[in-house]
Design a protein around this motif. Structure first.
Motif, PDB file in Angstrom:
ATOM      1  N   ALA A   1       0.824  -1.213   0.000  1.00  0.00           N
ATOM      2  CA  ALA A   1       0.000   0.000   0.000  1.00  0.00           C
ATOM      3  C   ALA A   1       0.857   1.261   0.000  1.00  0.00           C
ATOM      4  N   GLU A   2       2.042   1.182   0.591  1.00  0.00           N
ATOM      5  CA  GLU A   2       2.913   2.340   0.694  1.00  0.00           C
ATOM      6  C   GLU A   2       3.842   2.491  -0.513  1.00  0.00           C
ATOM      7  N   THR A   3       4.000   1.438  -1.313  1.00  0.00           N
ATOM      8  CA  THR A   3       4.994   1.467  -2.400  1.00  0.00           C
ATOM      9  C   THR A   3       4.366   1.388  -3.788  1.00  0.00           C
ATOM     10  N   ASN A   4       3.925   0.199  -4.202  1.00  0.00           N
ATOM     11  CA  ASN A   4       3.503   0.013  -5.603  1.00  0.00           C
ATOM     12  C   ASN A   4       2.027  -0.338  -5.763  1.00  0.00           C
ATOM     13  N   LEU A   5       1.185   0.138  -4.872  1.00  0.00           N
ATOM     14  CA  LEU A   5      -0.246  -0.153  -4.946  1.00  0.00           C
ATOM     15  C   LEU A   5      -0.842   0.334  -6.271  1.00  0.00           C
ATOM     16  N   THR A   6      -0.577   1.570  -6.643  1.00  0.00           N
ATOM     17  CA  THR A   6      -1.166   2.144  -7.859  1.00  0.00           C
ATOM     18  C   THR A   6      -0.724   1.391  -9.100  1.00  0.00           C
ATOM     19  N   THR A   7       0.526   0.971  -9.143  1.00  0.00           N
ATOM     20  CA  THR A   7       1.036   0.236 -10.300  1.00  0.00           C
ATOM     21  C   THR A   7       0.294  -1.078 -10.471  1.00  0.00           C
ATOM     22  N   ILE A   8       0.108  -1.807  -9.377  1.00  0.00           N
ATOM     23  CA  ILE A   8      -0.612  -3.086  -9.456  1.00  0.00           C
ATOM     24  C   ILE A   8      -2.057  -2.854  -9.868  1.00  0.00           C
ATOM     25  N   GLN A   9      -2.681  -1.815  -9.331  1.00  0.00           N
ATOM     26  CA  GLN A   9      -4.074  -1.530  -9.683  1.00  0.00           C
ATOM     27  C   GLN A   9      -4.223  -1.212 -11.168  1.00  0.00           C
ATOM     28  N   ARG A  10      -3.288  -0.477 -11.734  1.00  0.00           N
ATOM     29  CA  ARG A  10      -3.355  -0.148 -13.158  1.00  0.00           C
ATOM     30  C   ARG A  10      -3.156  -1.395 -14.016  1.00  0.00           C
ATOM     31  N   ASN A  11      -2.220  -2.239 -13.611  1.00  0.00           N
ATOM     32  CA  ASN A  11      -2.026  -3.504 -14.328  1.00  0.00           C
ATOM     33  C   ASN A  11      -3.284  -4.358 -14.266  1.00  0.00           C
ATOM     34  N   LEU A  12      -3.900  -4.356 -13.107  1.00  0.00           N
ATOM     35  CA  LEU A  12      -5.097  -5.160 -12.877  1.00  0.00           C
ATOM     36  C   LEU A  12      -6.256  -4.722 -13.770  1.00  0.00           C
ATOM     37  N   TRP A  13      -6.314  -3.435 -14.080  1.00  0.00           N
ATOM     38  CA  TRP A  13      -7.451  -2.886 -14.815  1.00  0.00           C
ATOM     39  C   TRP A  13      -7.270  -2.960 -16.326  1.00  0.00           C
ATOM     40  N   ASP A  14      -6.227  -3.609 -16.793  1.00  0.00           N
ATOM     41  CA  ASP A  14      -6.005  -3.803 -18.218  1.00  0.00           C
ATOM     42  C   ASP A  14      -7.180  -4.602 -18.794  1.00  0.00           C
ATOM     43  N   PRO A  15      -7.916  -4.053 -19.770  1.00  0.00           N
ATOM     44  CA  PRO A  15      -9.097  -4.752 -20.306  1.00  0.00           C
ATOM     45  C   PRO A  15      -8.786  -6.140 -20.853  1.00  0.00           C
ATOM     46  N   MET A  16      -7.613  -6.328 -21.452  1.00  0.00           N
ATOM     47  CA  MET A  16      -7.258  -7.616 -22.017  1.00  0.00           C
ATOM     48  C   MET A  16      -7.090  -8.673 -20.925  1.00  0.00           C
ATOM     49  N   LYS A  17      -6.527  -8.278 -19.791  1.00  0.00           N
ATOM     50  CA  LYS A  17      -6.341  -9.224 -18.691  1.00  0.00           C
ATOM     51  C   LYS A  17      -7.676  -9.619 -18.085  1.00  0.00           C
ATOM     52  N   ARG A  18      -8.545  -8.648 -17.893  1.00  0.00           N
ATOM     53  CA  ARG A  18      -9.842  -8.942 -17.298  1.00  0.00           C
ATOM     54  C   ARG A  18     -10.694  -9.802 -18.234  1.00  0.00           C
ATOM     55  N   LYS A  19     -10.608  -9.530 -19.530  1.00  0.00           N
ATOM     56  CA  LYS A  19     -11.398 -10.283 -20.493  1.00  0.00           C
ATOM     57  C   LYS A  19     -10.981 -11.747 -20.554  1.00  0.00           C
ATOM     58  N   ALA A  20      -9.682 -12.005 -20.342  1.00  0.00           N
ATOM     59  CA  ALA A  20      -9.167 -13.373 -20.436  1.00  0.00           C
ATOM     60  C   ALA A  20      -9.733 -14.287 -19.365  1.00  0.00           C
ATOM     61  N   LEU A  21     -10.395 -13.749 -18.362  1.00  0.00           N
ATOM     62  CA  LEU A  21     -10.951 -14.557 -17.278  1.00  0.00           C
ATOM     63  C   LEU A  21     -12.458 -14.770 -17.409  1.00  0.00           C
ATOM     64  N   VAL A  22     -13.049 -14.261 -18.481  1.00  0.00           N
ATOM     65  CA  VAL A  22     -14.506 -14.299 -18.629  1.00  0.00           C
ATOM     66  C   VAL A  22     -14.903 -15.207 -19.795  1.00  0.00           C
ATOM     67  N   PHE A  23     -15.881 -16.079 -19.558  1.00  0.00           N
ATOM     68  CA  PHE A  23     -16.430 -16.946 -20.595  1.00  0.00           C
ATOM     69  C   PHE A  23     -17.651 -16.259 -21.214  1.00  0.00           C
ATOM     70  N   ASN A  24     -17.482 -15.767 -22.431  1.00  0.00           N
ATOM     71  CA  ASN A  24     -18.595 -15.112 -23.126  1.00  0.00           C
ATOM     72  C   ASN A  24     -19.315 -16.098 -24.038  1.00  0.00           C
ATOM     73  N   ARG A  25     -20.589 -15.829 -24.293  1.00  0.00           N
ATOM     74  CA  ARG A  25     -21.390 -16.608 -25.227  1.00  0.00           C
ATOM     75  C   ARG A  25     -22.150 -15.631 -26.119  1.00  0.00           C
ATOM     76  N   PRO A  26     -21.771 -15.499 -27.386  1.00  0.00           N
ATOM     77  CA  PRO A  26     -20.721 -16.247 -28.093  1.00  0.00           C
ATOM     78  C   PRO A  26     -19.327 -15.809 -27.667  1.00  0.00           C
ATOM     79  N   MET A  27     -18.372 -16.642 -28.005  1.00  0.00           N
ATOM     80  CA  MET A  27     -16.987 -16.372 -27.687  1.00  0.00           C
ATOM     81  C   MET A  27     -16.537 -15.065 -28.328  1.00  0.00           C
TER      82      MET A  27
END
Length: 428
Positions: free
Chosen positions: A372-398
């Motif tokens: 929280a005191e060092t690299n919190l913002t960096t991890i949060q920005r990486n986490l919010w990458d749309p491509m990363k979030r999409k890779a965890l979701v099963f859509n129908r249709p694909m």
């Protein structure tokens, strides 16, 4: 060398030489440019034609990135009788939405893709056997039961072996099943029982898509497999949620779930290897930690308010909290030794999560304070990458880049080894 017996055109007709000499300089330049671009376009046309004719014949490892919805692997989903899949889904709506529902989502996405492409059985590289083994909600607790799984799978394999010509030529090596529950290919929710039962003999040469994955050898993953994320409904990720670093998150560390005060339950096993109990004992009265044992349908709203979401192991190392926390912008804190996470080529987990060893739970607060005191913002920005979030979701249709798409890309990488091992000839 010139043929002196034949005079040049200019020598035969002096007027021609005079005409060339008097031709405007601009016209002569235009002639040269026409010739230059003619040859250049001819080469480009040849290259394009070569790519069109010869690139499809290359093995997947030598091709460039596949275009939208077209990973190179062609999977044909068998049309099994409804008792293996559709009848279960029709009997209970939870079948398509609970944490094990990847078996339903992958099947439906492959069917839609198959219909759009007009794929025929004899054109396929791999064959998908759609058996829903996690849709039996007959237990007193209402949780899915696997008691029927082995029998249902054995019936499906028997049917495919008897009526389809492709199983026998490879002993099932080019057939794909889903095992989206606790210990994957062993088809039992308790690890010791699962290990004792082992992988069904009929599936030992097949490919399993399973949520269970650990580093190193394990009897329940000792088969060709792909690790996939647990199922979380796509709508869990609200479009209006702001970026994590801009959102007001008033909960420092969050967990809601099963945490026994007495970790030895009635079956004689230690749930979560005592990790959840230690969390409750160490941080239950710590105001920075929001730890709750009771079920609450709105718990995802709490995750969206949290900086860190604890993802300790349960009976198995993985948890749907891992996907939920990423989708809601809460940094997952994985407490499960030797866990193997899905799609590491796309999801660089060290950039979007924290991993804490089970033996280091007592130092968890210090770890989270340091981040929280060092690299919190960096991890949060990486986490919010749309491509990363999409890779965890099963859509129908694909959709391109989503969880089913990532599964196909990993299966595509297995085609060449299958060919090299001589399991079957792959037509490309």
């Amino acid at each position: 060398m010139l043929d002196r017996a034949k005079p040049s055109p200019a020598m035969r007709d002096p007027k021609l030489k005079t005409a060339r000499a008097h031709k405007p300089r601009q016209c002569r330049l235009l002639d040269r440019l026409r010739k230059r671009y003619f040859y250049r376009w001819r080469w480009l046309l040849w290259l394009a034609l070569s790519a069109y004719l010869f690139l499809p014949a290359l093995p997947p490892s030598l091709r460039g990135p596949s275009s939208e919805l077209r990973p190179g692997v062609r999977i044909y989903a068998y049309n099994l009788p409804p008792r293996f899949n559709q009848a279960w889904a029709a009997a209970d709506a939870r079948c398509a939405r609970h944490l094990f529902a990847a078996e339903v989502a992958v099947h439906e996405a492959l069917l839609l893709r198959q219909r759009r492409a007009g794929l025929r059985l004899e054109e396929a590289d791999l064959f998908f056997v759609p058996v829903y083994v996690c849709c039996n909600f007959s237990t007193p607790t209402g949780l899915p039961s696997l008691a029927h799984a082995r029998g249902l799978l054995a019936d499906a394999v028997g049917l495919v072996r008897a009526e389809m010509p492709f199983w026998n030529r490879s002993a099932g090596a080019d057939h794909v099943f889903v095992a989206s529950h606790d210990f994957g290919a062993c088809f039992h929710p308790m690890e010791d029982v699962a290990i004792a039962a082992g992988i069904p003999e009929s599936l030992k040469r097949s490919i399993l898509l399973q949520t269970f994955g650990v580093q190193g050898r394990h009897p329940c993953q000792d088969v060709e497999h792909v690790v996939l994320p647990p199922y979380v409904p796509p709508e869990v990720a609200p479009r209006e949620l702001p970026e994590p670093e801009k959102a007001h998150r008033d909960i420092f560390a969050f967990f809601r779930g099963k945490m026994e005060v007495h970790p030895k339950n009635i079956s004689g096993h230690f749930y979560s290897r005592k990790v959840r109990t230690e969390l409750l004992q160490l941080y239950g009265r710590n105001r920075k930690f929001h730890l709750k044992r009771k079920r609450y349908d709105g718990y995802r709203l709490e995750m969206a308010r949290s900086l860190f979401c604890l993802c300790p192991l349960g009976w198995a190392p993985w948890s749907p909290r891992l996907v939920e926390s990423v989708l809601l912008g809460c940094i997952p804190v994985i407490i499960a030794d030797n866990i193997r996470l899905p799609f590491p080529g796309v999801l660089r987990w060290p950039d979007i999560s924290l991993q804490v060893a089970e033996r280091d739970v007592a130092g968890l607060e210090a770890v989270l304070d340091h981040v929280a005191e060092t690299n919190l913002t960096t991890i949060q920005r990486n986490l919010w990458d749309p491509m990363k979030r999409k890779a965890l979701v099963f859509n129908r249709p694909m959709e391109e880049g989503d969880a089913t798409w990532q599964v196909l890309k990993e299966l595509e990488a297995k085609l060449e080894p299958l060919q090299q091992q001589g399991r079957r000839r792959i037509h490309t």
